[in-house]
Write an enzyme that holds these catalytic residues in place. Structure first.
Site, PDB file in Angstrom:
ATOM      1  N   ASP A 117       1.294   4.232  19.438  1.00 59.73           N
ATOM      2  CA  ASP A 117       0.906   3.136  20.323  1.00 59.73           C
ATOM      3  C   ASP A 117       0.157   3.713  21.520  1.00 59.73           C
ATOM      4  O   ASP A 117       0.628   4.654  22.170  1.00 59.73           O
ATOM      5  CB  ASP A 117       2.161   2.385  20.794  1.00 59.73           C
ATOM      6  N   ILE A 118      -1.038   3.156  21.794  1.00 59.34           N
ATOM      7  CA  ILE A 118      -1.812   3.624  22.942  1.00 59.34           C
ATOM      8  C   ILE A 118      -1.116   3.154  24.225  1.00 59.34           C
ATOM      9  O   ILE A 118      -0.848   1.960  24.393  1.00 59.34           O
ATOM     10  CB  ILE A 118      -3.256   3.092  22.897  1.00 59.34           C
ATOM     11  N   GLU A 123      -2.908  -2.387  19.464  1.00 58.88           N
ATOM     12  CA  GLU A 123      -3.134  -0.958  19.719  1.00 58.88           C
ATOM     13  C   GLU A 123      -2.127  -0.079  18.986  1.00 58.88           C
ATOM     14  O   GLU A 123      -1.969   1.103  19.309  1.00 58.88           O
ATOM     15  CB  GLU A 123      -3.085  -0.667  21.228  1.00 58.88           C
TER      16      GLU A 123
END
Length: 434
Positions: free
Chosen positions: A314-315, A358
């Protein structure tokens, strides 16, 4: 024959003229599979053995070679050579043979002799002008004809086949005495094993009688070895002749070459399947494909004792990217991030897809807990060191778990997701294992 005078012509002179001009004269014994050449000249010095030979080899040279080449047919069709060469009456046809890589048109005339299964073959080479008109006429129908590799008529009551035409061999009908029940069990060897059961069902005499009403036509597609020995897609067509007699079980059987169309269709379907598996923004696998990848890993790999791990990435603070730079920059960032993951994982026996927003999920093959942790840490460091256009540096949080034999998809995903939650709770930009 100079100074020809019709009134002076005698049988002896006619025979002398014939002996001096005929290309080849061959006596054949079909029963004992042998032949003897009485006269041979010109191209027939190479086509016909001086001391004679096996009759079926002569038949093979004249009929059972591929069009425009002297190459013989595929091994799967060689059994048909042995069933050819029986003639109930006088027979004549033109054949194309190759001599020293040159196509020659030969007129074959056959006379059955009094002794059963013995024949007199008269062979003559025709020059180009003699065959030109016929060639031009043939070319007019080639486009249609070449799509049909094979055709014949079937009479189930008499258990016979006749009118056999094999386009790859010749434009003419092949003379062959063969029962339909024999042919059916011979030709099945040329059909791909996956389709042999369907062919045997459809071609069964009783099935044809029951399932096909007069005038009815049906077909199915399958893979079949052609005369060159190459496996191609064909359409097998069965059609019952329409008559007023319900006990008249006559059929037309055809094999149509659909290989080009089938390949085009398969390529088109593959393109659509690829599109259905890809995320349109990042061009890597989508959520559905990655879920399938994990389930397949559980069934095909983990069940066999192979090590497989999965991870979710996950960004960190991606909302800030969209809020500060706009969604266009956000999309570019996601594409860049996906490309980085895909390049690295493809070199480390892994696949990756966009899970949503994301979040990205990867399946790492041949990766136990220790190996998966090392891969995840490498990814974390590469992302942190990468310069992303406009936004500069970003980080990601990663949750990792190793699949086991007791897992189903839900159990495995829950552990991986919990590991990601722990990574985020620990300050982000880190890897956590579950």
């Amino acid at each position: 024959m100079e100074n020809f005078n019709l009134n002076e012509m005698t049988l002896e002179k006619a025979i002398d003229f014939f002996k001096d001009n005929v290309g080849a004269l061959v006596i054949a014994d079909s029963k004992n599979d042998s032949y003897k050449s009485v006269v041979r000249r010109g191209i027939f010095n190479k086509l016909v053995a001086e001391s004679g030979g096996k009759y079926h080899e002569l038949i093979e040279k004249l009929w059972y070679h591929l069009s425009k080449t002297s190459d013989t047919v595929s091994e799967k069709y060689q059994s048909f050579v042995m069933t050819s060469g029986s003639f109930a009456g006088k027979y004549s046809r033109k054949v194309e043979v190759m001599v020293d890589d040159i196509a020659c048109i030969v007129q074959v005339t056959i006379y059955p002799l009094k002794e059963k299964e013995t024949y007199l073959f008269i062979l003559d080479e025709l020059d180009d002008s003699q065959s030109m008109d016929e060639t031009l006429t043939t070319q007019k129908v080639k486009t249609f004809q070449n799509t049909y590799l094979f055709s014949m008529y079937i009479d189930l009551v008499k258990d016979t086949i006749h009118g056999i035409s094999v386009t790859e061999l010749s434009d003419d009908v092949i003379n062959q005495e063969l029962k339909y029940t024999q042919w059916r069990m011979m030709i099945v060897n040329a059909i791909n094993k996956d389709y042999q059961g369907q062919f045997l069902e459809w071609s069964d005499p009783e099935y044809l009688k029951v399932k096909f009403a007069p005038g009815q036509t049906a077909s199915f597609d399958c893979l079949m070895t052609n005369l060159e020995g190459k496996e191609i897609w064909v359409k097998l067509i069965f059609s019952r002749v329409g008559t007023n007699n319900p006990d008249d079980y006559r059929y037309i059987y055809m094999v149509q070459n659909i290989n080009e169309e089938a390949q085009e269709l398969r390529n088109t379907l593959a393109q659509y399947a690829d599109r259905a598996s890809k995320d349109p923004l990042t061009a890597i696998y989508n959520h559905g494909r990655m879920e399938t990848e994990i389930n397949n890993a559980l069934i095909d790999k983990v069940a066999k004792g192979e090590a497989v791990s999965i991870m979710i990435m996950d960004i960190d603070f991606f909302k800030h990217v969209n809020d500060n730079y706009g969604h266009a920059v956000g999309d570019d960032t996601l594409r860049h991030f996906a490309s980085l993951l895909n390049d690295y994982l493809s070199k480390n026996n892994g696949v990756v897809g966009r899970w949503g927003g994301e979040e990205f999920v990867a399946v790492c093959y041949d990766a136990d807990r220790e190996r998966a942790a090392a891969i995840a840490e490498d990814i974390r460091q590469k992302v942190a060191a990468e310069n992303f256009a406009v936004v500069g540096n970003i980080t990601c949080s990663i949750g990792v778990t190793t699949l086991n034999a007791a897992d189903d998809f839900e159990k495995a995903y829950r552990r991986m997701d919990n590991a990601l939650y722990e990574a985020k709770s620990s300050g982000r930009n880190c890897v956590r294992l579950a």
